[in-house]
Design an enzyme around this catalytic site. Structure first.
Site, PDB file in Angstrom:
ATOM      1  N   ASP A 253       0.907  -1.341  -0.124  1.00 35.49           N
ATOM      2  CA  ASP A 253      -0.150   0.040  -0.014  1.00 35.49           C
ATOM      3  C   ASP A 253       0.789   1.249   0.007  1.00 35.49           C
ATOM      4  O   ASP A 253       0.350   2.271   0.308  1.00 35.49           O
ATOM      5  CB  ASP A 253      -1.018   0.061   1.077  1.00 35.49           C
ATOM      6  CG  ASP A 253      -2.076   1.248   1.048  1.00 35.49           C
ATOM      7  OD1 ASP A 253      -2.727   1.330   0.099  1.00 35.49           O
ATOM      8  OD2 ASP A 253      -2.416   1.896   2.095  1.00 35.49           O
TER       9      ASP A 253
ATOM     10  N   ASP B 236       2.762   0.093  -4.933  1.00 36.63           N
ATOM     11  CA  ASP B 236       1.448   0.195  -5.083  1.00 36.63           C
ATOM     12  C   ASP B 236       1.137   1.150  -6.295  1.00 36.63           C
ATOM     13  O   ASP B 236       1.294   1.169  -7.505  1.00 36.63           O
ATOM     14  CB  ASP B 236       0.558   0.560  -4.039  1.00 36.63           C
ATOM     15  CG  ASP B 236      -0.671   0.262  -4.017  1.00 36.63           C
ATOM     16  OD1 ASP B 236      -1.291  -0.362  -5.166  1.00 36.63           O
ATOM     17  OD2 ASP B 236      -1.533   0.697  -3.218  1.00 36.63           O
TER      18      ASP B 236
ATOM     19  N   ASP C 128      -2.667   7.946  -5.680  1.00 38.71           N
ATOM     20  CA  ASP C 128      -4.172   7.366  -5.415  1.00 38.71           C
ATOM     21  C   ASP C 128      -4.959   8.575  -4.783  1.00 38.71           C
ATOM     22  O   ASP C 128      -4.652   9.391  -3.835  1.00 38.71           O
ATOM     23  CB  ASP C 128      -3.882   6.306  -4.534  1.00 38.71           C
ATOM     24  CG  ASP C 128      -3.814   4.974  -5.056  1.00 38.71           C
ATOM     25  OD1 ASP C 128      -3.577   4.988  -6.501  1.00 38.71           O
ATOM     26  OD2 ASP C 128      -4.078   4.116  -4.377  1.00 38.71           O
TER      27      ASP C 128
ATOM     28  N   ARG D  99      -4.159   2.025 -15.635  1.00 38.38           N
ATOM     29  CA  ARG D  99      -4.674   2.995 -14.662  1.00 38.38           C
ATOM     30  C   ARG D  99      -4.461   4.574 -15.035  1.00 38.38           C
ATOM     31  O   ARG D  99      -3.650   5.056 -14.233  1.00 38.38           O
ATOM     32  CB  ARG D  99      -4.585   2.632 -13.030  1.00 38.38           C
ATOM     33  CG  ARG D  99      -5.074   1.474 -12.614  1.00 38.38           C
ATOM     34  CD  ARG D  99      -5.150   1.288 -11.077  1.00 38.38           C
ATOM     35  NE  ARG D  99      -5.712  -0.273 -10.953  1.00 38.38           N
ATOM     36  CZ  ARG D  99      -5.636  -0.334  -9.566  1.00 38.38           C
ATOM     37  NH1 ARG D  99      -5.215   0.353  -8.648  1.00 38.38           N
ATOM     38  NH2 ARG D  99      -6.153  -1.647  -9.318  1.00 38.38           N
TER      39      ARG D  99
END
Length: 375
Positions: free
Chosen positions: A163, A188, A192, A243
């Site tokens: 993470d 990760d 985000d 992404r």
């Protein structure tokens, strides 16, 4: 493929132009910049944003285009000088970021800062990497329950651990601008944006050597992510796998980005997301489909659904297939003009592609003078 005039952002205040080390000329944002190109005899004019933000130190404040346009960072605070590459202690970046008062953080040293844990950034901070070359590694920045943060001209590389993201924006953070940063090789994500964080702009960033590049909206159980609004523009997604971004619930405006050679897909729309893709360049490698749709069920709904991508004047090259919205899907779609009146967007040309290859990410930019009385 597009309107050659585009939308031009006009602002009051000081305006400057500069030429970076690659020879690209930046003009005021209501003018065009002349971009040299060896591949074209008749070089077109490319409209670029933010020409004036290097005119003075605090000219960055509240100048982001898009949803993050209100971010003032440490405009009203004192200068904090980072004088050590140590992870903590007096004169460190961590010490400046944890302070509760507004600060405009600048660096008096170049080099790598090895973070042993997430570096938490408190509200009303500008982390301004102009004039130095600072690389953050080990861990990344965490923007947690904060507002009015600007991060400019830094490198992020080699974040390790479960993470671990380059920049993690969660929960409930708002008015954030990430500009002119280079991000690569984290365990990760690179950026985000989740858990109710909103009104964010990502601009002029270079993403490379990575898999799960940018996640917006954490998972179908977090229905509060319906508030998320993000603008991503003039960024270069350079061979990253997927992404660019992947989106749940949020409203996302993409314009004048260059995404090439993805490994799975370029952009992914999932549950209830609304993605407005405008004048971007999508250049496929082996994987040809740019847009992907995933169906998920929101925690407060009985029926699973996907999101929607509206493509307007995008350029799909090297055999790229856009990827259509699934037939029969009902959807709503926002338009950027409902939220901000103007932004700097031009046609997706070869010249735009060339300038994004050279002028995104960390740049060798002198630190402007801090005009007295600005704060």
């Amino acid at each position: 493929m597009g309107n050659s005039h585009g939308h031009r952002k006009r602002r009051n205040g000081p305006v400057s132009s500069r030429t970076d080390n690659s020879g690209f000329k930046y003009g005021p944002s209501d003018q065009s910049a002349q971009i040299p190109s060896s591949s074209a005899k008749n070089t077109s004019m490319v409209a670029l944003p933010y020409a004036h933000v290097d005119a003075s130190l605090r000219a960055l404040a509240a100048q982001a285009e898009g949803f993050g346009r209100l971010a003032i960072g440490g405009l009203r605070g004192a200068l904090y000088h980072v004088t050590t590459l140590a992870d903590d202690g007096p004169g460190s970046l961590r010490d400046g970021c944890r302070r509760k008062e507004p600060l405009w953080i600048v660096f008096e040293i170049s080099g790598t800062i090895l973070l042993s844990s997430y570096l938490n950034v408190s509200s009303y901070k500008t982390i301004d990497g102009r004039s130095q070359r600072i690389k953050l590694t080990g861990k990344g920045l965490r923007l947690k329950e904060c507002e009015h943060v600007i991060v400019c001209n830094l490198e992020f590389e080699g974040g390790r651990g479960p993470d671990v993201d380059g920049i993690q924006i969660k929960p409930n953070s708002k008015h954030i601008w990430i500009d002119r940063c280079s991000l690569r090789d984290y365990d990760d994500g690179l950026i985000d944006i989740t858990r109710g964080s909103t009104d964010i702009t990502i601009s002029r960033c270079h993403f490379s050597q990575h898999d799960k590049t940018m996640l917006i909206g954490s998972d179908p159980s977090h229905i509060d992510d319906r508030c998320i609004r993000v603008t991503i523009h003039h960024c270069f997604f350079d061979g990253t796998r997927q992404r660019h971004p992947r989106v749940r619930f949020a409203k996302v405006h993409l314009y004048n980005n260059y995404t090439r050679n993805w490994g799975i897909y370029a952009v992914c729309a999932s549950v209830e997301s609304q993605i407005f893709s405008e004048c971007n360049i999508y250049e496929a490698g082996q994987k040809k489909v740019a847009f992907k749709y995933l169906t998920e069920k929101a925690a407060d709904k009985e029926v699973a659904m996907t999101g929607h991508i509206k493509s307007e004047r995008d350029l799909f090259i090297t055999g790229t297939q856009a990827g259509l919205t699934p037939v029969g899907v009902e959807h709503s779609m926002f338009h950027p003009s409902q939220h901000y009146r103007t932004y700097t967007v031009g046609p997706p040309t070869d010249d735009l592609k060339h300038v994004l290859q050279h002028c995104t990410g960390w740049q060798s930019v002198p630190r402007p003078a801090d005009q007295t009385g600005v704060a």
